[in-house]
Motif scaffolding. Structure first.
Motif, mmCIF file in Angstrom:
data_model
loop_
_atom_site.group_PDB
_atom_site.id
_atom_site.type_symbol
_atom_site.label_atom_id
_atom_site.label_comp_id
_atom_site.label_asym_id
_atom_site.label_seq_id
_atom_site.Cartn_x
_atom_site.Cartn_y
_atom_site.Cartn_z
ATOM 1 N N VAL A 269 116.076 17.944 85.979
ATOM 2 C CA VAL A 269 117.002 17.821 84.900
ATOM 3 C C VAL A 269 116.495 16.002 84.648
ATOM 4 C CG1 VAL A 269 119.172 16.832 85.207
ATOM 5 C CG2 VAL A 269 119.302 18.725 86.461
ATOM 6 N N ALA A 270 116.938 15.870 83.538
ATOM 7 C CA ALA A 270 116.662 15.170 82.649
ATOM 8 C C ALA A 270 117.985 14.488 81.923
ATOM 9 C CB ALA A 270 115.311 14.801 81.186
ATOM 10 N N GLY A 271 117.820 12.914 82.048
ATOM 11 C CA GLY A 271 119.175 12.645 81.447
ATOM 12 C C GLY A 271 118.111 11.590 79.894
ATOM 13 N N ILE A 272 118.646 12.328 78.876
ATOM 14 C CA ILE A 272 118.265 11.749 77.778
ATOM 15 C C ILE A 272 119.000 10.968 77.586
ATOM 16 C CG2 ILE A 272 116.781 11.834 74.996
ATOM 17 C CD1 ILE A 272 116.156 15.131 76.029
ATOM 18 N N THR A 273 119.266 9.063 76.314
ATOM 19 C CA THR A 273 120.121 8.549 76.237
ATOM 20 C C THR A 273 119.858 8.553 75.045
ATOM 21 O OG1 THR A 273 118.365 6.491 77.191
ATOM 22 C CG2 THR A 273 120.146 7.504 78.336
ATOM 23 N N HIS A 274 120.532 7.582 73.971
ATOM 24 C CA HIS A 274 121.070 7.451 73.324
ATOM 25 C C HIS A 274 119.765 6.248 72.250
ATOM 26 C CE1 HIS A 274 124.532 9.702 70.935
ATOM 27 N NE2 HIS A 274 124.909 9.450 72.340
ATOM 28 N N SER A 275 119.568 5.621 73.870
ATOM 29 C CA SER A 275 118.619 4.527 73.007
ATOM 30 C C SER A 275 117.019 4.999 73.949
ATOM 31 C CB SER A 275 117.971 2.912 74.778
ATOM 32 O OG SER A 275 118.163 3.684 75.642
ATOM 33 N N GLU B 80 115.701 22.920 74.058
ATOM 34 C CA GLU B 80 115.901 22.206 73.142
ATOM 35 C C GLU B 80 115.895 20.322 73.484
ATOM 36 O OE1 GLU B 80 115.403 23.272 69.716
ATOM 37 O OE2 GLU B 80 115.759 25.210 70.440
ATOM 38 N N HIS B 81 115.416 19.114 73.125
ATOM 39 C CA HIS B 81 115.672 17.934 72.888
ATOM 40 C C HIS B 81 117.137 17.523 72.784
ATOM 41 C CE1 HIS B 81 114.381 13.666 73.431
ATOM 42 N NE2 HIS B 81 115.580 13.839 72.557
ATOM 43 N N SER B 82 117.817 17.371 73.449
ATOM 44 C CA SER B 82 119.651 17.646 73.346
ATOM 45 C C SER B 82 119.871 15.350 74.058
ATOM 46 C CB SER B 82 119.631 17.840 73.662
ATOM 47 O OG SER B 82 119.624 19.808 72.942
ATOM 48 N N ILE B 83 120.800 14.501 73.416
ATOM 49 C CA ILE B 83 120.398 14.069 73.942
ATOM 50 C C ILE B 83 121.786 14.400 75.173
ATOM 51 C CG2 ILE B 83 122.350 11.666 73.260
ATOM 52 C CD1 ILE B 83 119.747 11.481 72.237
ATOM 53 N N GLY B 84 122.146 13.917 75.782
ATOM 54 C CA GLY B 84 123.033 13.908 77.851
ATOM 55 C C GLY B 84 121.693 13.877 78.595
ATOM 56 N N VAL C 213 126.048 9.370 81.357
ATOM 57 C CA VAL C 213 125.024 9.915 80.546
ATOM 58 C C VAL C 213 125.141 11.601 80.120
ATOM 59 C CG1 VAL C 213 122.723 10.743 80.304
ATOM 60 C CG2 VAL C 213 123.521 8.718 81.581
ATOM 61 N N THR C 214 126.281 11.404 79.470
ATOM 62 C CA THR C 214 127.002 12.757 78.424
ATOM 63 C C THR C 214 126.450 14.066 77.161
ATOM 64 O OG1 THR C 214 128.098 11.689 78.362
ATOM 65 C CG2 THR C 214 128.589 12.149 79.920
ATOM 66 N N PRO C 215 126.585 14.390 76.399
ATOM 67 C CA PRO C 215 127.245 15.873 77.248
ATOM 68 C C PRO C 215 126.269 16.333 77.530
ATOM 69 C CG PRO C 215 126.767 16.722 75.026
ATOM 70 C CD PRO C 215 126.269 14.902 74.929
ATOM 71 N N TYR C 216 126.665 17.150 79.014
ATOM 72 C CA TYR C 216 126.280 18.641 79.670
ATOM 73 C C TYR C 216 125.469 20.152 79.120
ATOM 74 C CZ TYR C 216 123.754 21.539 83.573
ATOM 75 O OH TYR C 216 123.422 21.988 84.034
ATOM 76 N N ASN C 217 124.233 19.668 78.839
ATOM 77 C CA ASN C 217 123.250 20.219 77.923
ATOM 78 C C ASN C 217 123.057 21.733 78.522
ATOM 79 O OD1 ASN C 217 124.056 18.699 75.027
ATOM 80 N ND2 ASN C 217 122.738 17.085 76.547
ATOM 81 N N GLY C 218 123.243 22.113 79.661
ATOM 82 C CA GLY C 218 123.206 23.468 80.689
ATOM 83 C C GLY C 218 121.664 23.450 80.577
ATOM 84 N N GLY D 91 125.619 12.765 88.922
ATOM 85 C CA GLY D 91 125.798 11.779 88.713
ATOM 86 C C GLY D 91 125.772 10.736 87.661
ATOM 87 N N LEU D 92 124.673 11.937 86.674
ATOM 88 C CA LEU D 92 124.018 10.788 84.969
ATOM 89 C C LEU D 92 125.461 11.086 84.340
ATOM 90 C CD1 LEU D 92 120.467 12.862 84.578
ATOM 91 C CD2 LEU D 92 120.854 10.226 85.028
ATOM 92 N N LEU D 93 126.194 12.127 84.850
ATOM 93 C CA LEU D 93 126.539 12.826 83.592
ATOM 94 C C LEU D 93 128.955 11.690 84.314
ATOM 95 C CD1 LEU D 93 127.326 16.768 84.108
ATOM 96 C CD2 LEU D 93 126.600 15.239 82.397
ATOM 97 N N GLU D 94 128.303 11.125 85.679
ATOM 98 C CA GLU D 94 129.326 9.970 86.190
ATOM 99 C C GLU D 94 129.033 8.903 85.835
ATOM 100 O OE1 GLU D 94 131.310 8.815 90.069
ATOM 101 O OE2 GLU D 94 130.492 10.128 89.541
#
Length: 345
Positions: free
Chosen positions: A293-299, A147-151, A138-143, A132-135
């Motif tokens: 799972v975490a969704g990390i946004t640009h904001s 690491e702290h990664s946006i997405g 909240v991308t990309p999917y980083n698996g 749902g986050l990817l849809e």
């Protein structure tokens, strides 16, 4: 050589490192996490956040002056014993801004991850959240990554594949047991300072109480290059400094505390991150999972979930007025505590 106040998320790994060439004393106001199934088992960990008045309970509840419900850890291992459990590294930018050695930070991460972080086995609900986050962008999917990664990513969990929690207390296995002393139920009351001439006050010892209320003192060795390390948490550390005479002088004098050093910002500017909570009830049993799972946004917003806990059945209790809370009240109270504790960590 070293006296560490607080055996929590920071205090335990801090104690392990210098014990290989120095004597280390850790003073922890709580008890041991070992043998407590509410800490060690995923299936029952929310019981740690139930409202109980026992002073030996690993969670201490409080309400801030502006009405925010919260909880402090009171156990060896600190917040890692009671929170929802999501492990992630700091961003590279944060490491640089703090002036840390990047290689040493990397080495420290690996040391911690070998003991307390595991790759989660995603539950069906968590897998659906990931999709749902990817849809929703909240991308990309980083698996799976620490690491702290946006997405969107799967991060570390302190619960192993058997549902057993590993905490910061486990990091003490890296210590030299011949040089490390850990005192439980040892509550530091004050840091002891001395001032010679016009010099800045120097911390040389601590005053602490034991479980029976007896008072004791511990001192840094004369001639030692060691020091007193204050790692009593976001609330406990400034509180202890002020009780010891370090802080805003006018505030300290209002409580009859002798001012050792004027530091006007001690205890000021405390705040918690805002959080919005969505609770999705299910008539069917849902697999229990911690945050995986975490969704990390640009904001800078974070989207997380945990599943399968019968909050109302686990946490309903008699109130002081003799009544019983409704399930909605229990869920709100519990989630408020969990979110505040988790964000603080």
């Amino acid at each position: 050589d070293y006296i560490i106040i607080g055996g929590g998320t920071a205090g335990c790994p801090l104690a392990a490192t210098p014990s290989h060439d120095s004597d280390v004393l850790v003073l922890e106001r709580g008890g041991s996490p070992y043998g407590n199934s509410n800490i060690s088992n995923l299936a029952s960990f929310i019981r740690n956040l139930a409202d109980v008045s026992r002073p030996t309970w690993p969670t201490q509840h409080f309400v801030s002056e502006d009405g925010v419900i919260n909880a402090r850890a009171r156990v060896l291992g600190g917040g890692t014993c009671i929170n929802a459990g999501f492990y992630s590294r700091a961003s590279g930018q944060e490491v640089r801004e703090m002036g840390l050695d990047a290689e040493l930070a990397e080495e420290s991460y690996r040391l911690v991850e070998d003991v307390v972080a595991f790759e989660p086995q995603l539950s069906e609900w968590t897998s659906a959240l990931k999709d749902g986050l990817l849809e929703t962008g909240v991308t990309p999917y980083n698996g799976f990554t620490y690491e702290h990664s946006i997405g969107t990513k799967a991060g570390g969990t302190p619960f192993d594949h058997y549902g057993h929690r590993h905490t910061a207390a486990d990091l003490l296995e890296h210590a030299d047991p011949n040089s490390l002393t850990v005192l439980l139920r040892a509550t530091v009351q004050r840091i002891l300072f001395r001032k010679r001439g016009g010099q800045t006050p120097q911390a040389y010892g601590v005053l602490y109480s034991d479980e029976m209320g007896g008072m004791h003192e511990a001192y840094v060795k004369d001639g030692s290059a060691g020091e007193i390390i204050l790692s009593a948490g976001a609330l406990g550390s400034p509180q202890l400094l002020m009780l010891s005479g370090v802080g805003p002088s006018e505030h300290l004098r209002s409580f009859g505390i002798e001012v050792v050093l004027e530091q006007p910002m001690i205890g000021r500017g405390m705040s918690d991150n805002p959080m919005n909570i969505i609770t999705v009830p299910s008539q069917q049993p849902v697999e229990i999972s911690s945050i995986q799972v975490a969704g990390i946004t640009h904001s800078g917003n974070y989207i997380e979930s945990f599943t399968g806990f019968n909050l109302a059945a686990s946490l309903v209790h008699d109130t002081s007025g003799g009544g019983t809370e409704t399930s909605d009240q229990v869920v709100f109270r519990f989630l408020s505590k969990l979110s505040s504790n988790h964000i603080t960590e």
